[in-house]
Design an enzyme around this catalytic site. Structure first.
Site, PDB file in Angstrom:
ATOM      1  N   CYS A 104       0.660  -1.205  -0.042  1.00 12.72           N
ATOM      2  CA  CYS A 104       0.028  -0.033   0.034  1.00 12.72           C
ATOM      3  C   CYS A 104       0.830   1.356  -0.075  1.00 12.72           C
ATOM      4  O   CYS A 104       0.277   2.324  -0.337  1.00 12.72           O
ATOM      5  CB  CYS A 104      -0.903  -0.050   1.278  1.00 12.72           C
ATOM      6  SG  CYS A 104      -1.803  -1.608   1.484  1.00 12.72           S
ATOM      7  N   HIS A 253      -3.678   6.253  -0.028  1.00 15.20           N
ATOM      8  CA  HIS A 253      -3.932   4.867  -0.320  1.00 15.20           C
ATOM      9  C   HIS A 253      -5.340   4.813  -0.150  1.00 15.20           C
ATOM     10  O   HIS A 253      -6.259   4.966   0.827  1.00 15.20           O
ATOM     11  CB  HIS A 253      -3.239   3.962   0.360  1.00 15.20           C
ATOM     12  CG  HIS A 253      -3.635   2.681   0.400  1.00 15.20           C
ATOM     13  ND1 HIS A 253      -3.704   1.961  -0.738  1.00 15.20           N
ATOM     14  CD2 HIS A 253      -4.084   1.629   1.268  1.00 15.20           C
ATOM     15  CE1 HIS A 253      -4.062   0.697  -0.674  1.00 15.20           C
ATOM     16  NE2 HIS A 253      -4.422   0.685   0.626  1.00 15.20           N
ATOM     17  N   ASN A 283      -9.627  -1.994  -3.426  1.00 18.69           N
ATOM     18  CA  ASN A 283      -8.237  -1.585  -2.800  1.00 18.69           C
ATOM     19  C   ASN A 283      -7.251  -2.363  -3.973  1.00 18.69           C
ATOM     20  O   ASN A 283      -7.143  -3.405  -3.839  1.00 18.69           O
ATOM     21  CB  ASN A 283      -7.974  -2.173  -1.520  1.00 18.69           C
ATOM     22  CG  ASN A 283      -6.756  -1.924  -1.016  1.00 18.69           C
ATOM     23  OD1 ASN A 283      -5.837  -1.487  -1.702  1.00 18.69           O
ATOM     24  ND2 ASN A 283      -6.784  -1.955   0.190  1.00 18.69           N
TER      25      ASN A 283
END
Length: 328
Positions: A104, A253, A283
């Site tokens: 991430c 992120h 994500n």
């Protein structure tokens, strides 16, 4: 200064929908995710993103003299996947090429490496590729991660530019004591795949997984993010001598909507200056920041002279923050 000359992203064609009636779907703000085909791997997606970058931005691949590849979805222990990408993309054999294994926070880390290579004269044009296929680690019966993560790849070209615009300061953070809160426990040399590691178990919430699958302790990741992200941002502002009001746009992120909204409110960032791009892709790990950046550029949210803050955080624990003054 070092500027971003172009960004493109690739999302697999296969789509999985989250149940709109599910309370968790509403909470995380993810309606659908793109999932790599069985025979489609991270490097394949990276090649697709890079070819889009060359074709759509009139970039000559012979100008690339360094390649950085960020992934946690390695297809081989060795060789380095960046070497494979050099060949598949038809890049010069005189370039440098390396992998970085980060999730991430990976995009911000990669930008810092590219900036260092260019500003020290070791490279002029750095191709930075991010790609991950977390779906291949996820048990389909584990809703704690299945509804969150999507596959994707991005390609960014970074070059030197003789003006005040471009990448500014960076700050970093690492805390390996949190390693077990986001991990695929088995599959490496320390804990190889075995029959016992492939045995599935059901947790107290009804999620099914084995040690060869991705595990995430959601509450611990959430607490870590709320603790470290504001600190990191304060450190960046102290380094740059700025206040939160002096940044025109924020791209964090893209973990999920719930976490992003908590961070935004905690930091008192205006909604119109804050990117949330998870609805249709989820994500995408190291690709989430560049995907959001590209989309906000297309949306006209970012203009020449804008100061943008980028913050990556998650698996490791690893986190990083940076700013860029947009040049186009």
């Amino acid at each position: 200064m070092v500027v971003i000359k172009g960004i493109e992203y690739y999302l697999p064609k296969q789509i999985e929908l989250n149940d709109r009636e599910d309370k968790l779907t509403a909470k995380i703000g993810i309606r659908q995710r793109h999932i790599a085909n069985k025979d489609e791997y991270a490097s394949d997606m990276g090649v697709a993103a890079a070819n889009m970058l060359f074709e759509k931005n009139d970039i000559n691949r012979t100008d690339v003299d360094y390649l950085i590849y960020c992934t946690q979805s390695l297809e081989y222990y060795l060789p380095t996947t960046a070497c494979i990408l050099q060949d598949k993309l038809g890049l010069s054999t005189s370039i440098g090429a390396l992998d970085i294994n980060l999730g991430c926070s990976g995009y911000v880390y990669g930008l810092s490496l590219a900036k260092a290579l260019i500003e020290t004269g070791q490279a002029q044009n750095v191709l930075f590729i991010t790609a991950d296929t977390y779906s291949k680690f996820i048990n389909n019966q584990d809703r704690s991660v299945k509804l969150l993560f999507g596959d994707g790849a991005t390609a960014t070209l970074l070059s030197a530019d003789s003006n005040k615009y471009g990448l500014q300061s960076f700050v970093f953070g690492t805390d390996g004591s949190g390693m077990n809160n986001l991990i695929v426990p088995a599959g490496g040399l320390r804990n190889p795949i075995s029959e016992s590691n492939k045995r599935e178990e059901t947790d107290s919430f009804g999620n099914v997984r084995s040690n060869t699958n991705l595990y995430m302790n959601g509450p611990e990741i959430f607490n870590f993010s709320l603790k470290e992200v504001p600190k990191s941002i304060n450190n960046l502002m102290e380094k740059e001598g700025t206040t939160i009001e002096e940044y025109d746009y924020f791209i964090f992120h893209q973990a999920n909507q719930f976490m992003l909204e908590h961070l935004r409110k905690k930091l008192r960032i205006e909604r119109e200056k804050f990117s949330i791009q998870v609805d249709d892709c989820g994500n995408t790990v190291s690709s989430s920041i560049p995907i959001a950046l590209k989309r906000e550029l297309i949306n006209g949210k970012i203009r020449k002279g804008d100061r943008i803050m980028m913050v990556g955080f998650g698996v490791g624990y690893s986190w990083a923050a940076s700013s860029i003054v947009w040049h186009e």
